[in-house]
Design a protein around this motif. Structure first.
Motif, mmCIF file in Angstrom:
data_model
loop_
_atom_site.group_PDB
_atom_site.id
_atom_site.type_symbol
_atom_site.label_atom_id
_atom_site.label_comp_id
_atom_site.label_asym_id
_atom_site.label_seq_id
_atom_site.Cartn_x
_atom_site.Cartn_y
_atom_site.Cartn_z
ATOM 1 N N VAL A 92 44.312 23.094 65.770
ATOM 2 C CA VAL A 92 43.421 21.951 65.956
ATOM 3 C C VAL A 92 42.128 22.229 65.202
ATOM 4 C CG1 VAL A 92 42.292 20.457 67.644
ATOM 5 C CG2 VAL A 92 44.456 21.586 68.231
ATOM 6 N N GLU A 93 41.941 21.523 64.080
ATOM 7 C CA GLU A 93 40.761 21.696 63.242
ATOM 8 C C GLU A 93 39.701 20.655 63.591
ATOM 9 O OE1 GLU A 93 41.707 22.573 58.904
ATOM 10 O OE2 GLU A 93 43.565 21.595 59.591
ATOM 11 N N SER A 94 38.456 21.015 63.344
ATOM 12 C CA SER A 94 37.354 20.078 63.571
ATOM 13 C C SER A 94 36.427 20.073 62.365
ATOM 14 C CB SER A 94 36.570 20.468 64.831
ATOM 15 O OG SER A 94 35.900 21.709 64.648
ATOM 16 N N ARG A 95 35.697 18.976 62.234
ATOM 17 C CA ARG A 95 34.651 18.907 61.225
ATOM 18 C C ARG A 95 33.543 17.995 61.727
ATOM 19 N NH1 ARG A 95 37.492 15.162 56.444
ATOM 20 N NH2 ARG A 95 37.300 13.158 57.544
ATOM 21 N N GLY A 96 32.326 18.230 61.253
ATOM 22 C CA GLY A 96 31.190 17.421 61.657
ATOM 23 C C GLY A 96 31.177 16.079 60.959
ATOM 24 N N THR A 97 30.213 15.250 61.333
ATOM 25 C CA THR A 97 30.142 13.903 60.768
ATOM 26 C C THR A 97 29.892 13.936 59.258
ATOM 27 O OG1 THR A 97 27.808 13.851 61.405
ATOM 28 C CG2 THR A 97 29.391 12.826 62.908
ATOM 29 N N GLY A 98 29.284 15.015 58.761
ATOM 30 C CA GLY A 98 29.048 15.144 57.335
ATOM 31 C C GLY A 98 30.181 15.807 56.590
ATOM 32 N N GLY A 99 31.235 16.181 57.304
ATOM 33 C CA GLY A 99 32.392 16.803 56.686
ATOM 34 C C GLY A 99 32.395 18.310 56.711
ATOM 35 N N ALA A 100 31.311 18.930 57.216
ATOM 36 C CA ALA A 100 31.264 20.390 57.282
ATOM 37 C C ALA A 100 32.302 20.908 58.272
ATOM 38 C CB ALA A 100 29.873 20.858 57.697
ATOM 39 N N PRO A 101 33.054 21.966 57.916
ATOM 40 C CA PRO A 101 34.099 22.466 58.822
ATOM 41 C C PRO A 101 33.520 23.035 60.112
ATOM 42 C CG PRO A 101 33.795 23.967 56.971
ATOM 43 C CD PRO A 101 32.991 22.743 56.657
ATOM 44 N N GLY A 102 34.192 22.737 61.213
ATOM 45 C CA GLY A 102 33.808 23.282 62.507
ATOM 46 C C GLY A 102 34.798 24.337 62.958
ATOM 47 N N ILE A 103 34.939 24.465 64.247
ATOM 48 C CA ILE A 103 35.807 25.493 64.830
ATOM 49 C C ILE A 103 37.249 25.001 64.902
ATOM 50 C CG2 ILE A 103 36.252 26.828 66.935
ATOM 51 C CD1 ILE A 103 33.838 27.721 65.284
ATOM 52 N N THR A 104 38.180 25.909 64.706
ATOM 53 C CA THR A 104 39.611 25.618 64.808
ATOM 54 C C THR A 104 40.201 26.418 65.964
ATOM 55 O OG1 THR A 104 39.857 25.147 62.462
ATOM 56 C CG2 THR A 104 41.845 25.831 63.636
ATOM 57 N N ALA A 120 34.783 31.045 62.458
ATOM 58 C CA ALA A 120 33.820 30.864 63.535
ATOM 59 C C ALA A 120 32.470 31.490 63.218
ATOM 60 C CB ALA A 120 34.369 31.469 64.837
ATOM 61 N N ALA A 121 32.454 32.529 62.383
ATOM 62 C CA ALA A 121 31.212 33.241 62.125
ATOM 63 C C ALA A 121 30.223 32.332 61.397
ATOM 64 C CB ALA A 121 31.503 34.482 61.289
ATOM 65 N N ASP A 122 28.975 32.336 61.874
ATOM 66 C CA ASP A 122 27.886 31.576 61.250
ATOM 67 C C ASP A 122 28.220 30.091 61.144
ATOM 68 O OD1 ASP A 122 26.451 33.972 60.841
ATOM 69 O OD2 ASP A 122 27.574 34.344 58.990
ATOM 70 N N ASN A 123 29.024 29.591 62.030
ATOM 71 C CA ASN A 123 29.415 28.196 61.984
ATOM 72 C C ASN A 123 28.516 27.376 62.887
ATOM 73 O OD1 ASN A 123 30.978 25.662 62.384
ATOM 74 N ND2 ASN A 123 32.502 26.771 61.176
ATOM 75 N N GLY A 124 28.029 26.229 62.397
ATOM 76 C CA GLY A 124 27.141 25.392 63.184
ATOM 77 C C GLY A 124 27.850 24.338 63.992
ATOM 78 N N GLY A 125 29.153 24.410 64.077
ATOM 79 C CA GLY A 125 29.901 23.441 64.863
ATOM 80 C C GLY A 125 30.347 22.271 64.001
ATOM 81 N N PRO A 126 31.025 21.289 64.595
ATOM 82 C CA PRO A 126 31.217 21.190 66.032
ATOM 83 C C PRO A 126 32.171 22.259 66.570
ATOM 84 C CG PRO A 126 32.491 19.508 64.920
ATOM 85 C CD PRO A 126 31.644 20.169 63.870
ATOM 86 N N PHE A 127 32.078 22.461 67.891
ATOM 87 C CA PHE A 127 32.874 23.471 68.569
ATOM 88 C C PHE A 127 33.930 22.791 69.447
ATOM 89 C CE2 PHE A 127 28.678 25.207 67.670
ATOM 90 C CZ PHE A 127 28.990 26.404 67.055
ATOM 91 N N GLN A 128 34.786 23.603 70.032
ATOM 92 C CA GLN A 128 35.804 23.099 70.966
ATOM 93 C C GLN A 128 35.772 23.958 72.233
ATOM 94 O OE1 GLN A 128 39.604 21.641 69.235
ATOM 95 N NE2 GLN A 128 38.919 22.586 67.325
ATOM 96 N N THR A 129 34.605 23.999 72.844
ATOM 97 C CA THR A 129 34.371 24.905 73.970
ATOM 98 C C THR A 129 35.217 24.566 75.183
ATOM 99 O OG1 THR A 129 32.118 25.172 73.145
ATOM 100 C CG2 THR A 129 32.540 25.899 75.394
ATOM 101 N N THR A 130 35.567 23.296 75.368
ATOM 102 C CA THR A 130 36.435 22.921 76.484
ATOM 103 C C THR A 130 37.915 22.955 76.097
ATOM 104 O OG1 THR A 130 35.880 20.623 75.919
ATOM 105 C CG2 THR A 130 34.774 21.587 77.812
#
Length: 496
Positions: free
Chosen positions: A160-172, A31-41
């Protein structure tokens, strides 16, 4: 990691304390220095069976929801000639200059990207991982996964892992749930149920106290009995309807609960369109938002299978039914008679056939509106009222003719345990989610012909099914918002 019993107990205790003080206990990876995407809900885990479950996810643009003191729309009402109406007619919703739905207070705008799920039995070494799946930008950036091939009565971990449209890892997000026991397994089962969550009536910095109180019971499953959110005056477009879900599921305590407890969601009027609604209802003041959109958004925002009415077995001693009270109902203002129904003919036939065929020791109907009541005379919306008297009489008689059947209802903003004077059918109203949301009945209006318990305040209901020396028992308990038991009813199974 696998927790030892002591560490697990400590972990759950800390989670409950964190919810009570409003801290977000969602587990994140990288989570540190991560630009998302996030899973805030957060995530929602639903429709758990002995071999399957559904996991819901939504990607968000930011790590936290908008502040509670941010901009808000202004509601314009029709002229004062309509001021005497029970519900004021809304002319329109006016946004602050330059603002969109995503700018409103407590909004959680969505974000594009992909999600995948990893899951395993708690004691297993290997994870199973799904393929990456894109969220739906037209469906509020949500997606759902059907997990199958699970083991009965087993604790599962889910990631539950996430990644942005460019493939950068998001929040899990890490979560957990427990599958249902097999139909021949007589093990103990615990559940909780709640209803009527008004967003402006939350009673904790983290959202609602009852989430922490319910989590402390470590339930096998949770039933949300409707009025999850309240569309009514504000939801004049589909995007404003989705905004209600964003703000409700942006509360940290709500997120913490739903990532750890499997849930069943039941739809009622306020989370379909408006108060006391039916499919053909004329709604000149709803503007762009329609009943059909409300149906679709409910399925979009909750983990849901093929139908919104369904039944599920939890071991040898418990089977539950969750019914649909909006999609098939006839108009409330239609004259009562044999043809007037809330559930519709097909659902009612399905219900009777499956209840009669069940060999579960206890059978519970979870209904979004009362079947027994009593309810207020001016209401015409449920089976406890004169508006659907014929339909109600038919269902009460059918259930009373079965063994070990009770009804648990939502919708009412007070708790009660009632018994129908005519059929002796028992019903338990779970009450509203907070004391601030309680009302509609007075404590002094206790009805001895119906009531065995009455409490005009917030809280929830819990149920425990277990084997005892006296035989299988179902213990139903009303709790206040802090989890304190205010009423207990212990039922020992009668012979079929």
């Amino acid at each position: 990691m696998v927790h030892t019993p002591k560490r697990e107990l400590l972990r759950r205790t800390l989670q409950v304390l964190a919810i009570a003080v409003g801290c977000c206990v969602v587990s994140t990876v990288d989570a540190a220095d991560n630009g998302g995407p996030f899973q805030t809900t957060g995530i929602k885990i639903g429709e758990v069976t002995d071999t399957s479950a559904i996991v819901w996810s939504r990607l968000t643009l930011r790590e936290s929801r908008n502040p509670s003191d941010g901009p808000m729309v202004r509601i314009e009402y029709e002229p004062a000639a309509n001021a005497g109406r029970r519900e004021r007619a809304v002319r329109g919703v006016v946004f602050p200059a330059g603002a969109t739905v995503g700018d409103l207070r407590e909004a959680v705008p969505g974000a594009d990207g992909d999600v995948r799920i990893s899951f395993k039995a708690q004691d297993a070494a290997d994870w199973r991982t799904t393929e990456w799946q894109s969220v739906d930008p037209l469906g509020d950036f949500t997606t759902q996964f059907a997990l199958d091939g699970l083991q009965p009565a087993t604790n599962y971990q889910v990631r539950v892992e996430s990644r942005g449209t460019g493939g950068a890892p998001g929040i899990t997000i890490d979560g957990r749930f427990r599958t249902a026991p097999r139909a021949d397994d007589p093990r103990r089962v615990v559940f909780t149920a709640a209803t009527c969550f008004g967003n402006d009536d939350q009673d904790s910095p983290g959202g609602f106290k009852i989430y922490g109180s319910m989590l402390a019971l470590d339930p096998d499953f949770f039933v949300h009995l409707g009025d999850i959110i309240y569309y009514d005056e504000l939801a004049k477009t589909a995007e404003l309807a989705r905004y209600h879900w964003q703000r409700m599921y942006g509360w940290p305590g709500t997120v913490a609960f739903h990532r750890q407890v499997a849930s069943f969601f039941v739809k009622d009027d306020h989370d379909t369109l408006r108060n006391d609604c039916w499919p053909t209802m004329k709604t000149p003041y709803m503007h762009e938002f329609t009943f059909r959109q409300g149906q679709a958004i409910f399925r979009e925002q909750t983990p849901m299978g093929r139908l919104t009415y369904r039944t599920q077995r939890f071991g040898k001693d418990l089977q539950i039914w969750l019914v649909e009270g909006r999609d098939f109902r006839m108009p409330n203002d239609m004259p009562d008679g044999p043809e007037k129904t809330i559930w519709g003919a097909a659902q009612k036939q399905w219900f009777k056939e499956t209840v009669a065929a069940s060999d579960a020791t206890f059978r519970i109907l979870f209904t979004p509106t009362p079947l027994v009541g009593p309810d207020r005379e001016q209401k015409r919306d449920n089976h406890a009222n004169s508006g659907f008297r014929h339909d109600g009489n038919e269902l009460r008689k059918f259930l009373a003719d079965q063994s070990n059947v009770v009804s648990i209802c939502g919708d009412r903003h007070w708790q009660y345990a009632s018994m129908d004077p005519a059929t002796r059918l028992r019903e338990y109203s779970v009450g509203p989610a907070s004391d601030e949301h309680a009302g509609g009945w007075e404590q002094e209006d206790y009805r001895p012909d119906f009531h065995r318990f009455l409490r005009v305040a917030g809280g929830f209901l819990s149920g425990t099914v277990q084997r005892t020396p006296a035989g299988p028992t179902l213990t139903l308990r009303h709790h206040d918002v802090d989890g304190v038991v205010t009423f207990e009813d212990r039922l020992t199974a009668a012979a079929p």
